[in-house]
Structure formats: C-alpha cells, structure tokens
Design an enzyme around this catalytic site. Structure first.
Site, mmCIF file in Angstrom:
data_model
loop_
_atom_site.group_PDB
_atom_site.id
_atom_site.type_symbol
_atom_site.label_atom_id
_atom_site.label_comp_id
_atom_site.label_asym_id
_atom_site.label_seq_id
_atom_site.Cartn_x
_atom_site.Cartn_y
_atom_site.Cartn_z
ATOM 1 N N TYR A 73 -7.127 0.261 -1.555
ATOM 2 C CA TYR A 73 -6.127 -0.837 -1.802
ATOM 3 C C TYR A 73 -6.421 -1.835 -2.668
ATOM 4 O O TYR A 73 -5.767 -2.460 -3.703
ATOM 5 C CB TYR A 73 -6.058 -1.450 -0.131
ATOM 6 C CG TYR A 73 -4.987 -2.696 -0.035
ATOM 7 C CD1 TYR A 73 -3.901 -2.342 0.293
ATOM 8 C CD2 TYR A 73 -5.226 -3.908 -0.438
ATOM 9 C CE1 TYR A 73 -2.777 -3.361 0.336
ATOM 10 C CE2 TYR A 73 -4.186 -4.878 -0.515
ATOM 11 C CZ TYR A 73 -3.178 -4.543 0.067
ATOM 12 O OH TYR A 73 -1.944 -5.513 0.243
ATOM 13 N N LYS A 76 -4.443 -2.537 -6.190
ATOM 14 C CA LYS A 76 -3.956 -3.785 -6.548
ATOM 15 C C LYS A 76 -4.668 -4.378 -7.830
ATOM 16 O O LYS A 76 -3.789 -5.102 -8.498
ATOM 17 C CB LYS A 76 -4.156 -4.860 -5.188
ATOM 18 C CG LYS A 76 -3.481 -4.514 -3.993
ATOM 19 C CD LYS A 76 -1.910 -4.423 -4.241
ATOM 20 C CE LYS A 76 -1.076 -4.346 -2.958
ATOM 21 N NZ LYS A 76 0.112 -4.227 -3.068
HETATM 22 P P1 NAP Z 1 5.351 -4.266 5.660
HETATM 23 O O1 NAP Z 1 5.884 -5.449 6.858
HETATM 24 O O2 NAP Z 1 4.659 -3.062 6.368
HETATM 25 O O3 NAP Z 1 6.591 -4.093 4.837
HETATM 26 C C1 NAP Z 1 6.414 -2.839 3.909
HETATM 27 C C2 NAP Z 1 7.713 -1.851 3.843
HETATM 28 O O4 NAP Z 1 7.497 -0.836 2.757
HETATM 29 C C3 NAP Z 1 7.759 -1.143 5.200
HETATM 30 O O5 NAP Z 1 9.062 -1.019 5.732
HETATM 31 C C4 NAP Z 1 7.045 0.167 4.848
HETATM 32 O O6 NAP Z 1 7.372 1.320 5.854
HETATM 33 C C5 NAP Z 1 7.765 0.322 3.352
HETATM 34 N N1 NAP Z 1 7.130 1.560 2.826
HETATM 35 C C6 NAP Z 1 5.847 1.885 3.033
HETATM 36 N N2 NAP Z 1 5.759 2.921 2.121
HETATM 37 C C7 NAP Z 1 6.860 3.058 1.615
HETATM 38 C C8 NAP Z 1 7.064 3.867 0.204
HETATM 39 N N3 NAP Z 1 6.253 5.035 -0.122
HETATM 40 N N4 NAP Z 1 8.406 3.866 -0.213
HETATM 41 C C9 NAP Z 1 9.355 2.885 0.222
HETATM 42 N N5 NAP Z 1 8.850 1.981 1.245
HETATM 43 C C10 NAP Z 1 7.798 2.205 1.628
HETATM 44 O O7 NAP Z 1 4.307 -5.105 4.867
HETATM 45 P P2 NAP Z 1 4.192 -6.225 3.958
HETATM 46 O O8 NAP Z 1 2.983 -7.010 4.564
HETATM 47 O O9 NAP Z 1 5.508 -7.076 3.876
HETATM 48 O O10 NAP Z 1 3.992 -5.695 2.662
HETATM 49 C C11 NAP Z 1 4.538 -5.917 1.358
HETATM 50 C C12 NAP Z 1 3.682 -5.892 0.190
HETATM 51 O O11 NAP Z 1 2.931 -7.016 0.180
HETATM 52 C C13 NAP Z 1 2.899 -4.759 -0.092
HETATM 53 O O12 NAP Z 1 2.673 -4.093 -1.321
HETATM 54 C C14 NAP Z 1 1.325 -5.253 0.524
HETATM 55 O O13 NAP Z 1 0.278 -4.641 -0.093
HETATM 56 C C15 NAP Z 1 1.591 -6.612 0.001
HETATM 57 N N6 NAP Z 1 0.688 -7.893 0.454
HETATM 58 C C16 NAP Z 1 0.812 -7.979 1.812
HETATM 59 C C17 NAP Z 1 -0.139 -8.683 2.345
HETATM 60 C C18 NAP Z 1 -0.151 -8.987 3.999
HETATM 61 O O14 NAP Z 1 -1.163 -9.652 4.424
HETATM 62 N N7 NAP Z 1 0.613 -8.712 4.674
HETATM 63 C C19 NAP Z 1 -1.258 -9.675 1.481
HETATM 64 C C20 NAP Z 1 -1.008 -9.132 0.325
HETATM 65 C C21 NAP Z 1 -0.201 -8.354 -0.351
HETATM 66 P P3 NAP Z 1 6.392 1.738 6.790
HETATM 67 O O15 NAP Z 1 6.216 0.616 7.852
HETATM 68 O O16 NAP Z 1 7.171 2.876 7.206
HETATM 69 O O17 NAP Z 1 5.079 2.120 5.724
#
Ligand code: NAP
Length: 250
Positions: free
Chosen positions: A157, A161
């Site tokens: 990860y 990133k």
């Molecule tokens: P989330 O709630 O799990 O939402 C991500 C969405 O993307 C989910 O619906 C997921 O489906 C979908 N997804 C996964 N793999 C995919 C693919 N190959 N193609 C298309 N869609 C896909 O996560 P989030 O926390 O909102 O994260 C969104 C972004 O923010 C990510 O890039 C993450 O790395 C980044 N981020 C998150 C955090 C945090 O603490 N939450 C912090 C920093 C950065 P599934 O559930 O089926 O996988």
C-alpha cells in the site's frame, strides 16, 4: 444544478463507498454531471439514486480499474453519455494484506499494486486523451499520507501510494501547457469501510496518532478534492495535498 461545476462532467472511480462516494456527491451538489464508477455496480447505483434524489445529475457504471479494457470502456461511457470529460477523481483503492515485508505474499503485493498504482495509471492513460479532445481538464489522484511516510505491515500500500505521487508529478509536467492539471491528495485515516478490517481498539489507537485525536470524515477529503478540481485551483498542478488532522506535521 448550478454551482462551480455547472456543465462540467466528472468521473469518480470507487465511488460506491467512502471517500469516492463523498466526492461524487459533493461534485454533483456543486453542479457537475457525475459518472459514479465502482467494481460493485449495485453500490454505484445506490449513490446515483441518492444524487438524483438530491436534484443532481449522475450515471452509474461497473468498472474495475485493475483492468485497462474496463477503464477504457468506462471513459468511452463517460464521453458517450455526457460528450466529454472535465474532472477525474482516480479514487478506487484497496487496503490489502497486513504483513511485514519479509513475509508479505507475492499475490497480495501484486493485487495492491494492480489496483492502487496500475489502476490509476490505466485511468490516466484513458482520461488524458479525452481531456485533450476537450481542451483540458483536471485529474485528482487519491493517494494517502502513506504516499509520503511509511506504515508498518503495509509495504504494498505504501509503495503504491508513494508511486502515485511520482505519477502525478510526471503527468503534471507533461500536460502543464495543454490545459490539464494533475494533483494528488493525501488523507489521514478516514472513517470508511476500508478500515473495517481493524477492530475497535486498533481504530482508536490509529485515531490517536492524529494530533486532532480522531479519524477524518470522507466529506473533509471531498472538500479538498473539489477545491483542487475547481477553477479556484487554476495555478495548482503536480502537487500533493494532505488532509490529515496534522498526522504528517509530527
Ligand atoms: P472504501 O470505502 O472501501 O471505498 C472504495 C471503493 O472502491 C469500494 O466500493 C471498493 O469496492 C471499490 N473498489 C475496490 N477495488 C476496485 C477496483 N479494482 N475498481 C473499482 N473500484 C474498486 O475505501 P475508502 O476508504 O473510501 O478509500 C478510497 C480511496 O482513498 C482509496 O484509494 C484509499 O487508498 C484512499 N485512502 C483511504 C483512507 C482511509 O483511511 N479510509 C486514507 C487514505 C487514503 P470493494 O469494497 O468491493 O473493494
């Protein structure tokens, strides 16, 4: 809907949940026509239903960013449906395996790199020609604070990133005079389903790592994304912007 994104067409990947959902809803509330893409089309349709119920314009589509053909079809859907592409939020990502580098599985590594790094590259290589055809556009790549600092047990990860920041800088240089701005965002830990693999005490411990002593909210990330995607950010490109409750200031 009126607003700073009126007549703009926006694409958000991974928009069926969490940060992507908040970005899609905020862009729509500010006037954009939003394509809500997710690997799970049912989730994308739910978000589109909520956007439309609030008076916005949106369309749902299934897309897996880990596959270039799926991404190409996605961008073709955007241009076919709305006539072009102005704003792309490359947000889809997964947390992946938690293990130290010495015992991280090769399959786990490949999966995270495929979605979190290759997926953003696939999106950009399809989005950029569509934006050039329109005379410009804005790309916001969803990195993380883990794009600039390490985090134990998350080698894939963190590497993905960090890679996103380099990809962002390079594309920004390549298209700076052609009307395309490219930036990246670094959220701290945000309360979304991505953190559901953690138990409550671990979540509390992670929240305490932020000087504000809490997790962030998806809407707080969406507000930054919308600023970067707007004309107010017209001299901003190639840069990385954290929204992390002070995490990386320590
Ligand atoms: P989330 O709630 O799990 O939402 C991500 C969405 O993307 C989910 O619906 C997921 O489906 C979908 N997804 C996964 N793999 C995919 C693919 N190959 N193609 C298309 N869609 C896909 O996560 P989030 O926390 O909102 O994260 C969104 C972004 O923010 C990510 O890039 C993450 O790395 C980044 N981020 C998150 C955090 C945090 O603490 N939450 C912090 C920093 C950065 P599934 O559930 O089926 O996988």
């Amino acid at each position: 809907m009126n607003g700073p994104f009126a007549k703009k067409v926006a694409l958000v990947t991974g928009a069926g949940s969490g940060i992507g959902e908040a970005c899609a809803k905020t862009l729509a509330a500010r006037g954009a026509q939003v394509v809500v893409a997710d690997i799970d089309v049912g989730r994308a349709q739910r978000v589109v239903g909520e956007i439309k119920a609030a008076g916005g314009a949106a369309a749902a589509i299934a897309a897996d960013v880990a596959h270039p053909a799926s991404v190409e079809a996605l961008v073709q859907f955007v241009t076919r449906t709305y006539g072009g592409l102005d704003v792309a939020v490359n947000n889809a990502g997964i947390g992946g395996e938690l293990n130290p580098a010495g015992s991280y599985s090769v399959d786990g590594w490949d999966r995270v790199i495929k979605v979190n790094l290759n997926g953003v590259f696939y999106c950009m290589r399809s989005e950029i020609p569509a934006m050039l055809a329109r005379g410009g556009g804005v790309i916001v790549n969803m990195a993380s604070i883990l794009g600039s600092v390490g985090f134990a047990n998350s080698a894939a990860y963190v590497a993905a990133k960090h890679g996103l920041l380099g990809l962002t800088k390079t594309a920004a240089l390549e298209y700076a005079t052609q009307g395309i701005r490219v930036t990246s965002v670094g959220p701290g830990f945000i309360a979304t389903p991505l953190l559901d693999i953690l138990d409550a005490p671990t979540k509390e411990a992670i929240a305490a790592l932020h000087p504000m002593k809490r997790l962030g909210r998806s809407e707080e990330v969406a507000a930054l994304v919308c600023f970067l995607a707007s004309d107010e950010a017209s001299f901003i490109t190639g840069s990385y912007h954290v929204v992390d409750g002070g995490y990386t200031a320590q």
